[in-house]
Scaffold this active site. Structure first.
Site, PDB file in Angstrom:
ATOM      1  N   SER A 133     134.558  32.292 150.474  1.00  0.00           N
ATOM      2  CA  SER A 133     135.943  31.924 150.206  1.00  0.00           C
ATOM      3  C   SER A 133     136.404  30.859 151.206  1.00  0.00           C
ATOM      4  O   SER A 133     135.773  29.817 151.325  1.00  0.00           O
ATOM      5  CB  SER A 133     136.831  33.175 150.251  1.00  0.00           C
ATOM      6  OG  SER A 133     138.111  32.915 149.729  1.00  0.00           O
TER       7      SER A 133
ATOM      8  N   ASP B  22     135.520  33.799 143.479  1.00  0.00           N
ATOM      9  CA  ASP B  22     135.430  34.008 144.924  1.00  0.00           C
ATOM     10  C   ASP B  22     134.317  34.994 145.304  1.00  0.00           C
ATOM     11  O   ASP B  22     134.269  36.117 144.797  1.00  0.00           O
ATOM     12  CB  ASP B  22     136.782  34.549 145.399  1.00  0.00           C
ATOM     13  CG  ASP B  22     136.951  34.540 146.909  1.00  0.00           C
ATOM     14  OD1 ASP B  22     135.970  34.811 147.619  1.00  0.00           O
ATOM     15  OD2 ASP B  22     138.072  34.296 147.370  1.00  0.00           O
TER      16      ASP B  22
END
Length: 341
Positions: free
Chosen positions: A53, A197
């Site tokens: 992320s 993500d």
């Protein structure tokens, strides 16, 4: 690689809380400017950098050669643009993600091109190897985007670096899954769609890099040297005898997305616990003779210093980054000695 240490840098996910590792790395690079060999950038000291992320964006940026100070300033200067137009819950987030991606994508893409003389860099242009966790909704499985550090890794190194960064940072409810396309280095058009993500399965990617080192690089565990950077954690507790544990509690009460906090923090803590087990054995029974070199830099947060992943207030973000400055002062000598000299 029987004698040489294999060095890994791992960076957790956490949205704008990426200012914590960015600040820590900036302070490290300030110290490294005194080196006689001129190796003052982070990428020059690690064989493999992993990040999830926001940590994935930082990892790729570092591997492309972007100074940590510039990465840190990106957070401070652009948080408003990335997170400042959050949609209302009832009239926006019920059907859509909380934020649009266009500002972030343009920012990262331009920064990556700037460091690469105006040419769109791919993962193949990283100056040290990277592995970046994502979740692939097309195949329905976790995936790790990698540079070509093994003969079998023919797929990912073609991917534009900014697209890899957008894929790993497409946090559910915050951003839509990431979809794009690119032309690979052989001239073939490739679809790169519905990526999510990596924090849904590897918010702390240390174990991912650990296994890549053992299996892909054929490194013995005793050769490993790992520096793992968190983004701050707050223990998720609730001892109340409540009767209503529905969607409102998990996703909206007090404007907190408890469900996302829970799975990201629990995953990070589990990996930290497993790495600690590998490092020092059960109940730290091998503390006096650890199996490899390992340091975890993180901070326990409370109600006063906690910020959301999509915080956009520059003052709150700066105050949060100050926690990294404190952590650096406490760990400076040990980290420099073990990982950089």
């Amino acid at each position: 690689m029987k004698n040489k240490k294999f060095k890994i840098l791992s960076i957790d996910g956490g949205g704008v809380k990426g200012v914590f590792p960015a600040m820590f790395l900036m302070l490290l690079e300030d110290e490294l400017k005194n080196r006689s060999d001129g190796k003052f950038q982070i990428y020059q000291h690690f064989d493999l950098i992993t990040g999830t992320s926001t940590g994935g964006i930082i990892a790729i940026a570092l591997a492309l050669g972007i100074p940590a100070k510039e990465i840190y300033n990106l957070y401070l200067d652009n948080a408003k643009g990335i997170f400042g137009k959050k949609k209302s819950f009832w009239f926006g987030q019920i059907r859509n993600s909380a934020h649009e991606r266009e500002f972030l994508e343009k920012l990262v893409r331009n920064k990556f091109k700037e460091i690469n003389d105006g040419v769109e860099p791919r993962l193949d242009d990283c100056k040290t190897d990277v592995c970046i966790p994502i979740y692939d909704l097309i195949q329905g499985n976790p995936s790790v985007l990698k540079t070509k550090y093994h003969p079998a890794f023919e797929r990912d190194y073609h991917i534009p670096a900014y697209q890899a960064a957008m894929a790993t940072s497409a946090a559910p409810t915050y951003f839509n899954p990431y979809t794009s396309e690119y032309v690979d280095l052989k001239g073939t058009k490739r679809i790169f769609s519905n990526k999510v993500d990596g924090g849904v399965m590897a918010n702390n990617p240390t174990l991912v890099a650990f296994l890549e080192a053992i299996k892909a690089f054929k490194v013995e565990m005793s050769q490993l040297e790992i520096l793992s950077l968190g983004t701050g954690h707050k223990k998720f507790t609730d001892g109340n005898s409540r009767k209503r544990w529905g969607l409102y509690y998990w996703m909206r009460k007090d404007k907190r997305q408890r469900l996302i906090d829970l799975f990201m923090q629990s995953q990070s803590q589990l990996v930290a616990n497993y790495i600690s087990l590998l490092y020092q054995g059960i109940d730290k029974s091998e503390k006096d003779n650890p199996n490899f070199i390992y340091d975890r830099i993180d901070v326990l947060l409370n109600e006063d210093n906690f910020i959301d992943m999509d915080e956009s207030d520059p003052t709150k973000i700066k105050n949060f980054a100050e926690l990294a400055s404190i952590a650096f002062q406490h760990n400076r000598s040990s980290i420099l000695q073990k990982h950089f000299y």
